[in-house]
Design a protein around this motif. Sequence first.
Motif, PDB file in Angstrom:
ATOM      1  N   LEU A  99      -1.902  -9.117   1.606  1.00 28.11           N
ATOM      2  CA  LEU A  99      -1.573  -8.505   2.886  1.00 28.11           C
ATOM      3  C   LEU A  99      -0.148  -8.836   3.316  1.00 28.11           C
ATOM      4  N   ARG A 100       0.249 -10.087   3.128  1.00 28.59           N
ATOM      5  CA  ARG A 100       1.611 -10.476   3.504  1.00 28.59           C
ATOM      6  C   ARG A 100       2.638  -9.755   2.638  1.00 28.59           C
ATOM      7  N   VAL A 105       6.948  -5.644   2.311  1.00 30.65           N
ATOM      8  CA  VAL A 105       7.573  -4.447   1.733  1.00 30.65           C
ATOM      9  C   VAL A 105       7.691  -3.344   2.784  1.00 30.65           C
ATOM     10  N   ILE A 106       6.685  -3.204   3.635  1.00 31.52           N
ATOM     11  CA  ILE A 106       6.748  -2.201   4.697  1.00 31.52           C
ATOM     12  C   ILE A 106       7.925  -2.471   5.625  1.00 31.52           C
ATOM     13  N   GLU A 112       6.652   5.609   4.285  1.00 31.24           N
ATOM     14  CA  GLU A 112       5.952   6.465   5.235  1.00 31.24           C
ATOM     15  C   GLU A 112       4.447   6.242   5.181  1.00 31.24           C
ATOM     16  N   MET A 113       3.953   5.917   3.975  1.00 28.90           N
ATOM     17  CA  MET A 113       2.504   5.795   3.812  1.00 28.90           C
ATOM     18  C   MET A 113       2.169   4.784   2.722  1.00 28.90           C
ATOM     19  N   LEU A 114       0.987   4.203   2.852  1.00 30.47           N
ATOM     20  CA  LEU A 114       0.440   3.254   1.889  1.00 30.47           C
ATOM     21  C   LEU A 114      -0.759   3.913   1.213  1.00 30.47           C
ATOM     22  N   ALA A 139      -4.553  -4.188   8.821  1.00 33.87           N
ATOM     23  CA  ALA A 139      -3.257  -4.862   8.922  1.00 33.87           C
ATOM     24  C   ALA A 139      -2.077  -3.897   8.875  1.00 33.87           C
ATOM     25  N   SER A 140      -2.240  -2.766   8.221  1.00 37.68           N
ATOM     26  CA  SER A 140      -1.101  -1.876   7.987  1.00 37.68           C
ATOM     27  C   SER A 140      -0.617  -1.208   9.272  1.00 37.68           C
TER      28      SER A 140
END
Length: 282
Positions: A99-100, A105-106, A112-114, A139-140
């Motif tokens: 998650l981290r 990276v985000i 724009e999207m995962l 989380a995103s």
Amino acid sequence: MKTLLIPVDFTATSDNAVTFAAEWCRKYEYERVILLRTFYDNVFDHIVLSAEYAPVSQEYRQQERTETLEKMGVLSEQLRTALGDGITVTTAVSEMPLLRAILSVIREEKPEMLLVGSDNYSYSSGSFIAGNVIAIVKASPIRVLIVPAGYTYQPVRTALVPCDYNSMAVMDKFNNLPASPLWTATKLLVLNVDAKEKYLHPDEAFKNAENNLHEYLKNFNHEIIYSNEKNVVDGILNATQTKDVQLIVALRGKRSFLYYLTHKSISEAIYRNAKEPVLILK
């Protein structure tokens, strides 16, 4: 630069998500794809399950990392070939927990999207990423597209949008979406699960809710449909079976579909049973 982020772990489910992503990116005009792999492991990963519980050597760990980097190179080259010219493929590796690593990276790359792959009720590839789908969704800060294991890409002609009339304001998120061929070429089937069947004999409040919904979606090709299922999840899943749907779209909101999605028992029912990709708007 319109960018898609894909966490990978080299399982069949993860590989299928990458294959799906190649078609999605070409269709919906992405310019860059980032493949992310985390090396993070916990203390138990350093133990071989043997009678002696012998610690894994540093040489073994280094070899594992070398092999992982080689796999990343192969996977990225396969994706470049599938995408053709005009779309860049980059790789990112991290020592942080999943998650981290994703959030890092985000922040740095502004995708724009995962996109993540998900196992289902009848199949498990042992994917670590698939096992953490709900945590990733919660989380995103950006949109998440969940691709079921084994799903073959199809152009999205019709998208199912579950909607609770008690949380109508979340529908305004559609008007904040960036321009994309996805929305200009897609019909939205807006589903209200109404166990009390108010839609059969609508009162003034119900009619106002319908009118408000049409107003929120006035810039989109859409149609309102109803289900009298007592269970929201059943209503959604049954609608995907009876309608020609290639995508489920969920929105944030206390009473929205995403609200249900982030509750473990119901969330598992969706992502482990839905046969279509699920796109979660943030």
